[in-house]
Write a protein that holds these residues in place. Structure first.
Motif, PDB file in Angstrom:
ATOM      1  N   ARG A 292       0.828  -1.210   0.000  1.00  0.00           N
ATOM      2  CA  ARG A 292       0.000   0.000   0.000  1.00  0.00           C
ATOM      3  C   ARG A 292       0.860   1.257   0.000  1.00  0.00           C
ATOM      4  N   ILE A 293       1.934   1.238   0.776  1.00  0.00           N
ATOM      5  CA  ILE A 293       2.807   2.416   0.833  1.00  0.00           C
ATOM      6  C   ILE A 293       3.548   2.608  -0.488  1.00  0.00           C
ATOM      7  N   THR A 294       4.079   1.528  -1.052  1.00  0.00           N
ATOM      8  CA  THR A 294       4.874   1.664  -2.274  1.00  0.00           C
ATOM      9  C   THR A 294       4.014   1.876  -3.510  1.00  0.00           C
ATOM     10  N   SER A 295       2.693   1.837  -3.366  1.00  0.00           N
ATOM     11  CA  SER A 295       1.802   2.215  -4.470  1.00  0.00           C
ATOM     12  C   SER A 295       1.745   3.729  -4.642  1.00  0.00           C
ATOM     13  N   VAL A 296       2.318   4.459  -3.687  1.00  0.00           N
ATOM     14  CA  VAL A 296       2.295   5.928  -3.717  1.00  0.00           C
ATOM     15  C   VAL A 296       3.600   6.449  -4.301  1.00  0.00           C
ATOM     16  N   SER A 297       3.495   7.276  -5.299  1.00  0.00           N
ATOM     17  CA  SER A 297       4.689   7.892  -5.888  1.00  0.00           C
ATOM     18  C   SER A 297       5.403   8.748  -4.852  1.00  0.00           C
ATOM     19  N   GLY A 298       6.703   8.612  -4.774  1.00  0.00           N
ATOM     20  CA  GLY A 298       7.488   9.392  -3.807  1.00  0.00           C
ATOM     21  C   GLY A 298       7.745   8.676  -2.500  1.00  0.00           C
ATOM     22  N   SER A 299       7.192   7.469  -2.335  1.00  0.00           N
ATOM     23  CA  SER A 299       7.356   6.754  -1.065  1.00  0.00           C
ATOM     24  C   SER A 299       8.805   6.383  -0.800  1.00  0.00           C
ATOM     25  N   SER A 300       9.615   6.272  -1.851  1.00  0.00           N
ATOM     26  CA  SER A 300      11.008   5.861  -1.676  1.00  0.00           C
ATOM     27  C   SER A 300      11.837   6.891  -0.929  1.00  0.00           C
ATOM     28  N   GLN A 301      11.330   8.109  -0.784  1.00  0.00           N
ATOM     29  CA  GLN A 301      12.079   9.129  -0.041  1.00  0.00           C
ATOM     30  C   GLN A 301      12.199   8.790   1.435  1.00  0.00           C
ATOM     31  N   SER A 302      11.231   8.041   1.967  1.00  0.00           N
ATOM     32  CA  SER A 302      11.244   7.786   3.405  1.00  0.00           C
ATOM     33  C   SER A 302      11.004   6.322   3.771  1.00  0.00           C
ATOM     34  N   PHE A 303      10.373   5.558   2.901  1.00  0.00           N
ATOM     35  CA  PHE A 303      10.140   4.145   3.183  1.00  0.00           C
ATOM     36  C   PHE A 303      11.389   3.357   2.809  1.00  0.00           C
ATOM     37  N   PHE A 304      11.973   2.651   3.797  1.00  0.00           N
ATOM     38  CA  PHE A 304      13.245   1.966   3.580  1.00  0.00           C
ATOM     39  C   PHE A 304      13.073   0.513   3.172  1.00  0.00           C
ATOM     40  N   GLY A 305      12.033  -0.146   3.657  1.00  0.00           N
ATOM     41  CA  GLY A 305      11.850  -1.541   3.290  1.00  0.00           C
ATOM     42  C   GLY A 305      11.071  -2.299   4.335  1.00  0.00           C
ATOM     43  N   SER A 306      10.951  -3.605   4.113  1.00  0.00           N
ATOM     44  CA  SER A 306      10.197  -4.437   5.049  1.00  0.00           C
ATOM     45  C   SER A 306      10.741  -5.862   5.019  1.00  0.00           C
ATOM     46  N   VAL A 307      10.354  -6.614   6.032  1.00  0.00           N
ATOM     47  CA  VAL A 307      10.651  -8.042   6.080  1.00  0.00           C
ATOM     48  C   VAL A 307       9.321  -8.778   6.219  1.00  0.00           C
ATOM     49  N   VAL A 308       9.008  -9.620   5.234  1.00  0.00           N
ATOM     50  CA  VAL A 308       7.819 -10.465   5.333  1.00  0.00           C
ATOM     51  C   VAL A 308       8.257 -11.761   6.008  1.00  0.00           C
ATOM     52  N   CYS A 309       7.928 -11.866   7.285  1.00  0.00           N
ATOM     53  CA  CYS A 309       8.449 -12.966   8.112  1.00  0.00           C
ATOM     54  C   CYS A 309       7.320 -13.938   8.444  1.00  0.00           C
ATOM     55  N   TYR A 310       6.847 -14.609   7.428  1.00  0.00           N
ATOM     56  CA  TYR A 310       5.698 -15.482   7.608  1.00  0.00           C
ATOM     57  C   TYR A 310       6.052 -16.711   8.446  1.00  0.00           C
ATOM     58  N   ASP A 311       7.183 -17.282   8.195  1.00  0.00           N
ATOM     59  CA  ASP A 311       7.594 -18.471   8.934  1.00  0.00           C
ATOM     60  C   ASP A 311       8.372 -18.063  10.189  1.00  0.00           C
ATOM     61  N   GLU A 312       8.279 -18.902  11.212  1.00  0.00           N
ATOM     62  CA  GLU A 312       8.968 -18.590  12.467  1.00  0.00           C
ATOM     63  C   GLU A 312      10.475 -18.505  12.279  1.00  0.00           C
ATOM     64  N   SER A 313      11.006 -19.290  11.348  1.00  0.00           N
ATOM     65  CA  SER A 313      12.457 -19.265  11.128  1.00  0.00           C
ATOM     66  C   SER A 313      12.926 -17.898  10.628  1.00  0.00           C
TER      67      SER A 313
END
Length: 418
Positions: A292-313
């Motif tokens: 949702r955030i990266t669907s917005v133009s200009g989000s790269s100025q402040s959004f650094f990234g994410s970790v999709v941690c679905y599994d416990e490992s």
């Protein structure tokens, strides 16, 4: 001046796609200080299209149609408009030139003068389509106007932007008034509670300024007041008076915006202005917040990234969630959410980090942690708080509600960080 819209398409009535063009037209008209009087949606059938045209032209000065201009056999709009008017469909050099240019723009070969795009009902003008292939259509019908555009939302929008004012509205005397939908967006409070419990007099107070609307959204309500004013000063005075009403209302703590900007855009705007580095650790939402955030133009100025941690490992090895925490409290817990937020903040060097872990179902729930349970960790300024939420809904609804709750917490941190 009354304006109507005829939406043509089996796929809409069959639920295959949503109608986006009614909203686009309504929003476009408000900017022109006009409003949409009525709409109809009909199947790709000659009889139904005829009935729709007759109904709308009986009550409206300008009728737009959306859909049915494509090259397939179910695209009947041009032929059906022609039979309704008692005219023939004939070849048009103008339509051929527009269609040829459209295909050249996309580097695609054009079939030539036999292609359906080159034919129009008698007496119609072909309109440029700057975002697609099919030319639009325009004709005067008595003292009224008919303008037809493709059903694809971006193409319909370009038809409005490029032609509606210059080709149609110039033929009408426009009312000397200003129209604006004043919108206030709330969160975490249902519609019935706002007007039936928290502020029972609010609707009547707002109605003194114009027609009031209440639109439930994901975990919130958009309250709108349609303002009609004779001058900019009068409009501004009404807006200031409305703002005071909301500021003095008990629902004021639940208002997150005076305006209609989408939540994702609002967050990106705040984060960019304040230069706040943020990111997510997402389990049950599967990357939805990041999407949702990266669907917005200009989000790269402040959004650094994410970790999709679905599994416990992944929680353990990538984010540093302790094995003991997972064993003792489980993946869906306040303790795990806290360590997830701390881990992603450390790994990505973030100012604000949001973690989400929960149960979207339909399986996996327990009496202690039923489906719909989630924990949202909020890391900011070296401290982490965890919020426990529980929502009803199916898997898709729950993922969106978890995401919305997480973004609300993110917005609140953006508001705090000056």
């Amino acid at each position: 001046m009354k304006i109507g819209l005829l939406i043509i398409g089996n796929e809409i009535l069959e639920g295959k796609i949503n109608d986006a063009n009614t909203r686009q037209l309504a929003q476009f008209l408000i900017k022109e200080n006009l409003d949409l009087s009525m709409t109809m949606t009909v199947k790709d059938q000659e009889k139904m299209i005829h009935q729709g045209l007759s109904t709308l032209f009986n009550q409206c000065d300008i009728v737009l149609t959306s859909g049915g201009l494509g090259p397939t056999k179910d695209d009947l709009t041009k032929e059906t408009i022609a039979t309704w008017l008692g005219r023939k469909v004939q070849y048009s050099d103008q339509a051929f030139a527009i269609a040829t240019k459209n295909y050249q723009r996309f580097n695609r070969p054009f079939a030539g003068k036999d292609h359906g795009y080159c034919f129009l009902p008698e007496g119609f003008e072909a309109l440029e389509n700057t975002t697609g292939f099919a030319p639009g259509l325009l004709a005067k019908h008595g003292e009224k106007f008919l303008i037809s555009g493709p059903g694809v939302p971006r193409e319909f929008k370009s038809l409005l932007d490029d032609h509606f004012v210059s080709k149609v509205l110039t033929h009408f005397s426009r009312p000397q008034q200003l129209v604006e939908l004043y919108t206030v967006r709330t969160m975490r409070i249902p519609e019935e509670k706002i007007f039936g419990e928290v502020d029972k007099t609010l609707w009547d107070k707002l109605s003194e300024f114009g027609n009031v609307s209440s639109l439930p959204t994901i975990m919130g309500v958009d309250i709108g007041v349609k303002l009609i004013a004779g001058s900019s000063q009068e409009l501004e005075e009404s807006k200031q008076a409305l703002k005071k009403i909301f500021q003095s209302s008990p629902i004021f703590p639940n208002i997150w915006q005076f305006g209609s900007t989408p939540l994702e855009d609002f967050i990106v705007m705040k984060a960019n202005a304040k230069k706040v580095k943020y990111g997510f650790a997402e389990s049950c939402t599967g990357g939805l917040c990041s999407h949702r955030i990266t669907s917005v133009s200009g989000s790269s100025q402040s959004f650094f990234g994410s970790v999709v941690c679905y599994d416990e490992s992944v929680k353990e090895n990538t984010l540093g969630v302790k094995k003991e925490t997972l064993a003792k409290f489980g993946a869906v817990s306040a303790e795990t959410a806290e360590e997830m937020a701390n881990g992603v903040a450390k790994n990505l060097n973030l100012d604000v980090a949001i973690s989400i872990t929960g149960l979207a179902g339909p399986n996996g729930g327990t009496p202690e942690k039923p489906v719909g349970t989630a924990f949202i960790g909020v890391y900011a300024l070296g401290k982490t708080q965890v919020h426990h939420v529980h929502f009803p809904g199916d898997r898709e609804q729950l993922k969106m509600r978890f995401s919305q709750a997480a973004l609300y917490h993110l917005l609140e941190e953006m508001e705090k960080n000056a």
